[in-house]
Design an enzyme around this catalytic site. Sequence first.
Site, PDB file in Angstrom:
ATOM      1  N   HIS A 183       0.825  -1.214  -0.077  1.00 18.43           N
ATOM      2  CA  HIS A 183      -0.015   0.073   0.031  1.00 18.43           C
ATOM      3  C   HIS A 183       0.991   1.266  -0.049  1.00 18.43           C
ATOM      4  O   HIS A 183       2.153   1.279   0.429  1.00 18.43           O
ATOM      5  CB  HIS A 183      -0.829   0.032   1.297  1.00 18.43           C
ATOM      6  CG  HIS A 183      -2.093  -0.649   1.160  1.00 18.43           C
ATOM      7  ND1 HIS A 183      -2.692  -1.085   2.228  1.00 18.43           N
ATOM      8  CD2 HIS A 183      -3.057  -0.675   0.284  1.00 18.43           C
ATOM      9  CE1 HIS A 183      -3.965  -1.765   1.939  1.00 18.43           C
ATOM     10  NE2 HIS A 183      -4.161  -1.341   0.836  1.00 18.43           N
ATOM     11  N   CYS A 277      -2.647   2.881   9.381  1.00 16.96           N
ATOM     12  CA  CYS A 277      -3.717   1.794   8.507  1.00 16.96           C
ATOM     13  C   CYS A 277      -4.941   1.902   9.594  1.00 16.96           C
ATOM     14  O   CYS A 277      -5.938   1.626   9.115  1.00 16.96           O
ATOM     15  CB  CYS A 277      -3.081   0.532   8.769  1.00 16.96           C
ATOM     16  SG  CYS A 277      -1.657   0.009   7.688  1.00 16.96           S
TER      17      CYS A 277
HETATM   18  N1  ARG Z   1      -4.538  -7.027   6.280  1.00 14.79           N
HETATM   19  C1  ARG Z   1      -4.632  -5.792   5.782  1.00 14.79           C
HETATM   20  C2  ARG Z   1      -4.699  -5.915   4.350  1.00 14.79           C
HETATM   21  O1  ARG Z   1      -3.948  -6.512   3.860  1.00 14.79           O
HETATM   22  C3  ARG Z   1      -3.902  -4.934   6.063  1.00 14.79           C
HETATM   23  C4  ARG Z   1      -4.254  -3.497   5.684  1.00 14.79           C
HETATM   24  C5  ARG Z   1      -3.110  -2.406   6.166  1.00 14.79           C
HETATM   25  N2  ARG Z   1      -3.759  -0.969   5.732  1.00 14.79           N
HETATM   26  C6  ARG Z   1      -3.229  -0.166   5.393  1.00 14.79           C
HETATM   27  N3  ARG Z   1      -3.774   1.187   5.129  1.00 14.79           N
HETATM   28  N4  ARG Z   1      -1.907  -0.091   4.634  1.00 14.79           N
HETATM   29  O2  ARG Z   1      -5.563  -5.489   3.555  1.00 14.79           O
END
Ligand code: ARG
Length: 284
Positions: A183, A277
């Site tokens: 991300h 996150c």
């Molecule tokens: N387990 C989640 C996923 O893989 C984690 C998300 C993390 N969030 C973020 N804003 N990077 O989607």
Amino acid sequence: MLIVTERDLTPTARRPRPRTYLMCAPEHFVVEYAINPWMDTTAPVDTALAVKQWDVLRQTMVDLGHTVHVLTPQAGLPDMVFAANGGFVVDGVAYGAKFRYPQRADEAAAHRAFYESRDEYSFVAPTQINEGEGDFAYLPDAHGGIALAGYGFRTEPAAHAEAAEALGRPVISLKLVDPRFYHLDVALTVLDDENIAYYPGAFSEASQKVIAQLFPNAVIADEADALAFALNLVSDGRNVVINTESTAFADKLTAAGYHPVLVDLAELKKGGGSVKCCIAELRD
Ligand code: ARG
């Protein structure tokens, strides 16, 4: 003759601005599927500890003077704690999320219901896959107000154009190339209204050039900082809330005139996330 006054040598006084955030408690947090390299379904997760750590984070934001709204956690949506992924809000317009993986798809409706229940936001339903502030960031005072957007793992580039149309702001597309930094918000962060920090190695060479052109004064993170999820921080322009594993990067922030505030979110790292996150910023 060059005259250097004392004023030139003092780091810029960093000013905090009160913010409005959206969070969701990890009451149902577990790692029962793996959709990023950090998730290991065989590693035990202490949900009660995750809730405790999350609550310290929530209280920290409140103590810093910010407004925190919360969503009701839903059983069967273990990643709902990562509230940043549920939308991207600029000037009161909430561009909704559409999750890449079916395991998270139902989270979008909870975020949509929140925005639709409040008069201060107008909700725009997405047609393209995008994971909200996981892959979008906004800088009100950089180049007149621009969004940065990641693609390569989760959000589709077509969503960048859709967001530009929904928000009426330029959206700069940046290509993520390292699966550990899947991300944008684990590779790049907004420190204040005009500046960022980032880990160059998470981006394609062309995107590194784009970022360097737009942000010549960016704070640079190294691989160890990025692996500690140091960039997954939340700043109010002065106070930078960052996880306790990221002390080396916190020192770099202090040198740049910011004020790091450390919180332990080790349990949530097992889901592949940290401070940012967990926190969506709602920009009225
Ligand atoms: N387990 C989640 C996923 O893989 C984690 C998300 C993390 N969030 C973020 N804003 N990077 O989607």
